[in-house]
Design a protein around this motif. Sequence first.
Motif, mmCIF file in Angstrom:
data_model
loop_
_atom_site.group_PDB
_atom_site.id
_atom_site.type_symbol
_atom_site.label_atom_id
_atom_site.label_comp_id
_atom_site.label_asym_id
_atom_site.label_seq_id
_atom_site.Cartn_x
_atom_site.Cartn_y
_atom_site.Cartn_z
ATOM 1 N N GLY A 24 166.566 82.075 2.989
ATOM 2 C CA GLY A 24 167.299 83.320 3.138
ATOM 3 C C GLY A 24 166.630 84.488 2.439
ATOM 4 O O GLY A 24 166.670 85.625 2.916
ATOM 5 N N THR A 25 165.986 84.231 1.308
ATOM 6 C CA THR A 25 165.312 85.308 0.587
ATOM 7 C C THR A 25 164.075 85.790 1.333
ATOM 8 O O THR A 25 163.768 86.995 1.327
ATOM 9 N N ILE A 26 163.379 84.887 2.012
ATOM 10 C CA ILE A 26 162.141 85.259 2.701
ATOM 11 C C ILE A 26 162.425 85.965 4.026
ATOM 12 O O ILE A 26 161.735 86.928 4.380
ATOM 13 N N LEU A 27 163.426 85.517 4.759
ATOM 14 C CA LEU A 27 163.678 86.064 6.095
ATOM 15 C C LEU A 27 164.029 87.552 6.041
ATOM 16 O O LEU A 27 164.695 88.007 5.118
ATOM 17 N N PRO A 28 163.606 88.324 7.055
ATOM 18 C CA PRO A 28 163.897 89.762 7.069
ATOM 19 C C PRO A 28 165.231 90.128 7.722
ATOM 20 O O PRO A 28 165.552 91.321 7.807
ATOM 21 N N GLU A 48 166.313 94.530 8.722
ATOM 22 C CA GLU A 48 165.833 94.847 7.374
ATOM 23 C C GLU A 48 166.155 93.681 6.450
ATOM 24 O O GLU A 48 167.256 93.132 6.484
ATOM 25 N N GLY A 49 165.176 93.332 5.629
ATOM 26 C CA GLY A 49 165.352 92.259 4.663
ATOM 27 C C GLY A 49 165.094 92.739 3.255
ATOM 28 O O GLY A 49 165.097 93.938 2.978
ATOM 29 N N SER A 53 160.904 95.397 6.701
ATOM 30 C CA SER A 53 161.737 95.776 7.846
ATOM 31 C C SER A 53 160.969 95.454 9.113
ATOM 32 O O SER A 53 159.739 95.631 9.171
ATOM 33 N N CYS A 54 161.659 94.971 10.131
ATOM 34 C CA CYS A 54 161.020 94.523 11.365
ATOM 35 C C CYS A 54 161.708 95.143 12.571
ATOM 36 O O CYS A 54 162.903 95.448 12.543
#
Length: 208
Positions: A24-28, A48-49, A53-54
Motif C-alpha cells: 500500500g505504501t508503494i502503490l500510487p 496520486e500516491g 502521481s500517475c
Amino acid sequence: MANAGLQMLGFALALLGVIGLIIGTILPQWKMSAYVGDNIITAIAMYEGLWMSCAFQSTGQIQCKVYDSILQLNSALQATRALMIVSIIVTVAGLGVACMGMKCTNCGGDDKSRKSKIALTGGVIILIGSLCAIVACSWYAHDIIRAFYDPFTPVNTKYEFGSAIFIAWAGSFLTVVGGAMLAASCPKSKSTPKYPISRPPSSTKEYV
C-alpha cells in the motif's frame, strides 16, 4: 499447544499485514480522480500516491512523475509518508522480537516464561506499528474528504479513495489482529496460594 497455535496464527496475520502495508505504501493509487459534475472526461484517470502521481490513459499508457520536492507537499502527505515508514519499521521489528519468543522457535533460550514475555513484547510493538498505520491512513482519508466537500475546490481536481489506501487499511487491521494474538498468547502466571502452616499439636504438655 493452544498458545503455540495462537502465536503462529498471530505471527502469520501480522506478516501478511506488514506485506499489505509495504504494498500500500508503494502503490500510487492512494487517491483517484472523482468523476463528478457535468463535464466528465474518462479518457485520462489521475492517481496520486505517497511518492508519485500517475496518469492512466484509456489507450493503456501510464505516465508517472515522482514528486520533485518534499517541501512542496502538503502536511497531510508528509505526515502520512513518515507514519507509514515508521509503521513498517516498527512492525518488522516487532515481528523479529515475537519470533524469538515463539514456542516453535529455539531463540530466546529454553525458559518458557521468558519466551512468553518476549512474545508479549513483540505483540505490543506490532500493535504500536499498526496504530501508526491506522493514524496515517485515517489522516490521509480525512484530507481527501475535506478537499472533496470543499466548495472552493474545482470539480476537475476532486479526488476520491484509491485502492492503495484500502490495501493499507487492510494491512493495518491484520497487524492489529496479529499483534493482539501474540500479546494474548502470554499465559498468566499461576499464583500459588499461601496458607498458614499448620503445626501438629505437641504431644507433651508443659506445666508451670
